[in-house]
Design an enzyme around this catalytic site. Structure first.
Site, PDB file in Angstrom:
ATOM      1  N   GLU A 126      28.126  32.121  61.492  1.00 61.75           N
ATOM      2  CA  GLU A 126      29.287  31.409  62.015  1.00 61.75           C
ATOM      3  C   GLU A 126      29.753  31.904  63.377  1.00 61.75           C
ATOM      4  O   GLU A 126      30.183  31.105  64.211  1.00 61.75           O
ATOM      5  CB  GLU A 126      30.457  31.532  61.022  1.00 61.75           C
ATOM      6  CG  GLU A 126      30.270  30.756  59.739  1.00 61.75           C
ATOM      7  CD  GLU A 126      30.468  29.256  59.940  1.00 61.75           C
ATOM      8  OE1 GLU A 126      30.866  28.851  61.042  1.00 61.75           O
ATOM      9  OE2 GLU A 126      30.199  28.502  58.992  1.00 61.75           O
ATOM     10  N   SER A 134      61.102  49.529   8.643  1.00 67.57           N
ATOM     11  CA  SER A 134      61.228  50.980   8.442  1.00 67.57           C
ATOM     12  C   SER A 134      60.673  51.810   9.588  1.00 67.57           C
ATOM     13  O   SER A 134      60.542  53.030   9.466  1.00 67.57           O
ATOM     14  CB  SER A 134      60.501  51.380   7.149  1.00 67.57           C
ATOM     15  OG  SER A 134      61.126  50.807   6.024  1.00 67.57           O
TER      16      SER A 134
END
Length: 775
Positions: free
Chosen positions: A82, A343
């Site tokens: 590019e 519990s």
């Protein structure tokens, strides 16, 4: 000539200055769009594995990366194909523009654009028309980019913004979408493919046109070989790799966790958020949840949180059983949901009692029926064990001893200590802490519970879960190091669920809320604390689904799937913890207890050498464990009182067990509390009354009573002994028979009943009967 040169140079300088000023004015008047603006958001694991991405308002997906997170092969291919002069030009390449213009004139149409990478980024940030005016606008934006950002920053913008087909932007998104891997680990062929895709992203999409994409990829490979960047052999091998048709699938690990982190990313204006989550551990936990959910009832879900003890990092997070299941409320995050803890708070209660000097690990507790005003706690399996140690009470998760202990600490103080230690507790509006909190009569969250349990592996100091590595470390003192160690040691002794083993010595606790709405299991190893919740998010009861059955197997599956723990200091006994033998019923050191008063010998962990005696009975102090005194005639060994005429009296003592435990004591222990007969020097009526052994009349183990519509009533009768008779039914006081005429009692429920009678001298008799429903 010299003057003309000066005038020419001055003109050039003036023109250059004017252009610079004009550029600066234009830069101020038309500022560059922000390349860092948050559009989509990516949530990452610790190793940068994508967990979940969130598209922007236009539906675009972008996985932000930095330059060092992309394969150098891709950068080489991109720059060569590019813009090979990217690091040399100022954003515009005049030679490339001239070449593009000439090709346009010769061919009558654009053949190549002449755009640099900087110009491509400019077009992405500020889209424009494809005409001469648009090209000048693009060049202006490219100059702005070069003015404000470094080359590496501009290249990073391209890596994150380049189009790759459809809603996909950025090389990392494309790499995961089309190659199912990170852009950091690309092959030569894959790097070439991704380098060329932005040229024609729709036409080259691998999921639609893999053959065309492969042709363009091969052009990049040939260019790389021609320029000598990659060897001919490497390119030849790369060309053999086919471009496979692949569909885009978004990552979806820890979806509810990622959703939670998304809000944080937006609040902090971050396009990506790297969390502390471990991708491998998350995968392992999700696999366990996926396997186990099939055994759960319909419409039930699972919540799991894994926290690393040392750092507080959240390593795995499953907010629901199935994110995609509406039936299982998959969208509801149960890690953050307020639920009844059952519990699970009991370890903190006993740890605080240790720190308060009330108990040691073998203190004698009473697991018997009690009624406190209108509150009558029951054990989970509806039976009572009588005399139990603190260790047994916690390991068996007995409710009555816990409620009794909370009554001594007070609920308000207990809740305040929990909150101070990092476990947030909620109550209904206008409700104060009460005794039911220890059995789940409040609300908390899984993440708060896990935070509290980290204290057992961290010398009593809890650590807040840290979702992101840079979260601050927030620590709170929950217990002393010694108390935390003792509780952890007790919880390591809990038997693992059926089918599981516990080679790592995990300390764990379960909990079940009222009505079977919530089932919990929380475990602590040297390295991790893991919390598991199961149930229905809408609060519908699931009868029979309790912590040990529903949540504990998941907990142990998760621990098996986690990395094995390294050496840790959590098992080194603190210097203030020591082992000693104590004696029941008085609870004091065996070394300081006469043999005749040491009915049962227990090994205990104690703090700071302090050995507290057995706690007194809060309802009836006279029922407490204590030394009882009586006198004997030393000549006969028989009992005497002030009314007797024996010339000498010798004081004797015996250790009295808590009276409420009498129904559960074996005969050998009851015999230790029986007093000798009266001496001949005592009045005849005293000897006559005490001469008969205390016995329950008309009832024995074979007795069966049949319930009627209004229950079945009988007279409780006894004979012998001395003084008044105190009657207990299953540990509850039924009444007092002052005149030995009997006590009327009505049974209203079927079941087994223990009947106990005690006289004023401490003599005891007991029988067990059964009340059954009529056929």
């Amino acid at each position: 000539m010299w003057r003309r040169g000066v005038r020419y140079g001055s003109g050039v300088l003036l023109a250059g200055t004017a252009l610079c000023l004009l550029f600066l004015f234009a830069d101020w008047a038309w500022p560059l769009p922000d390349p860092d603006r948050v559009r989509s958001v990516l949530i990452l694991a610790e190793d940068r594995t994508p967990l979940r991405a969130f598209a922007d308002s236009a539906g675009v997906w972008r996985y932000p990366v930095t330059l060092d997170e992309v394969s150098p092969l891709y950068v080489e291919a991109l720059l060569e194909y590019e813009d090979r002069w990217f690091y040399q030009h100022p954003g515009i390449n005049p030679l490339a523009l001239a070449r593009a213009g000439w090709q346009w004139l010769v061919n009558g149409k654009p053949v190549s654009g002449g755009s640099t990478l900087t110009m491509q980024v400019a077009r992405i940030l500020d889209p424009h028309s494809r005409d001469v005016g648009g090209k000048f606008r693009q060049m202006f934006r490219a100059l702005q980019l070069e003015w404000h950002y470094s080359k590496d920053e501009i290249l990073t913008f391209y890596l994150n913004l380049a189009p790759f087909g459809g809603p996909i932007e950025g090389v990392q998104t494309a790499s995961f979408a089309w190659l199912h891997k990170s852009a950091q680990s690309l092959s030569h062929a894959e790097a070439a493919l991704l380098a060329v895709l932005p040229q024609a992203p729709s036409r080259l999409r691998p999921d639609r046109h893999p053959e065309v994409a492969q042709q363009y990829r091969d052009k990049v490979l040939q260019r790389m070989a021609a320029q000598g960047i990659w060897s001919e052999e490497t390119v030849a091998d790369a060309a053999l790799e086919p471009v496979v048709r692949s569909r885009f699938q978004q990552p979806l690990m820890a979806p509810l966790f990622a959703q939670r982190m998304k809000a944080r990313a937006f609040a902090e204006n971050r396009a990506r958020l790297q969390t502390a989550l471990s991708a491998n551990m998350q995968w392992a936990v999700e696999n366990v949840v996926r396997t186990r959910q099939n055994a759960l009832p319909e419409k039930s879900s699972i919540g799991v949180l894994v926290v690393e003890n040392q750092t507080g990092y959240v390593r795995a997070y499953a907010g629901s059983a199935d994110f995609h299941s509406a039936e299982r409320f998959g969208h509801v995050d149960m890690v953050q949901a307020w639920r009844s803890p059952g519990s699970t708070l009991k370890p903190f209660l006993y740890g605080l009692a240790l720190d308060e000097g009330l108990i040691h690990s073998a203190s004698l507790l009473s697991d018997v029926p009690i009624k406190l005003d209108d509150y009558a706690p029951q054990n989970f399996f509806r039976h009572f064990s009588g005399a139990v140690s603190v260790t047994q009470a916690l390991q068996q998760s007995l409710n009555v001893p816990a409620v009794d202990m909370l009554q001594r600490l007070t609920p308000a103080r207990f809740v305040a200590r929990l909150r101070n230690g990092g476990v947030e507790i909620r109550f209904p509006e206008n409700t104060a802490p009460n005794l039911s909190v220890i059995l789940g009569g409040a609300g908390t969250r899984l993440e708060d519970l896990v935070r509290g349990f980290t204290a057992f592996a961290r010398n009593g100091i809890s650590i807040a879960p840290r979702f992101v590595p840079d979260d601050p470390v927030v620590e709170r003192r929950m217990l002393s190091a010694g108390a935390a160690w003792i509780i952890q040691d007790i919880l390591r002794g809990v038997e693992p669920p059926e089918g599981s083993v516990n080679p790592e010595g995990i300390a764990w606790k379960t909990g079940t809320s009222y009505g079977f709405r919530d089932a919990w299991a929380v475990g602590v190893s040297d390295r991790y604390t893991v919390g598991v919740w199961t149930g229905r998010p809408d609060g519908t009861p699931l009868p029979g689904s309790f912590g040990a059955h529903a949540a504990a197997p998941i907990l142990f599956d998760i621990f098996r799937a986690l990395p094995k723990a390294r050496a840790s200091n959590s098992r080194q006994r603190p210097p203030d913890v020591s082992s000693t033998d104590i004696c029941w019923p008085l609870g004091e050191s065996a070394a300081n207890t006469p043999a005749e008063h040491c009915h049962v010998r227990q090994q205990a962990w104690v703090l700071d050498g302090h050995i507290p005696p057995t706690l007194p009975n809060l309802q009836k102090d006279s029922w407490s464990a204590r030394l009882q005194t009586y006198w004997i005639n030393p000549q006969t060994g028989l009992r005497v009182t002030a009314d007797c005429t024996a010339p000498q009296r010798l004081e004797h003592t015996f250790a009295q067990w808590p009276v409420e435990l009498s129904p559960w004591l074996v005969d050998a222990l009851l015999d230790k509390m029986r007093l000798p007969a009266f001496d001949a020097s005592c009045p005849p009526d005293m000897r006559l009354q005490a001469g008969k052994e205390l016995l329950i009349r008309h009832l024995d183990a074979s007795t069966r009573l049949y319930l009627q519509a209004r229950g079945v009533s009988i007279d409780l009768l006894a004979e012998g002994g001395q003084g008044r008779y105190l009657w207990l039914v299953n540990g509850d006081v039924a009444g007092v028979d002052e005149g030995h005429k009997g006590l009327r009692y009505t049974f209203t429920q079927p079941g087994d009943y223990d009947l106990v009678v005690l006289d004023s001298a401490g003599a005891v008799d007991k029988v067990s009967i059964r009340v059954i429903s009529p056929p």
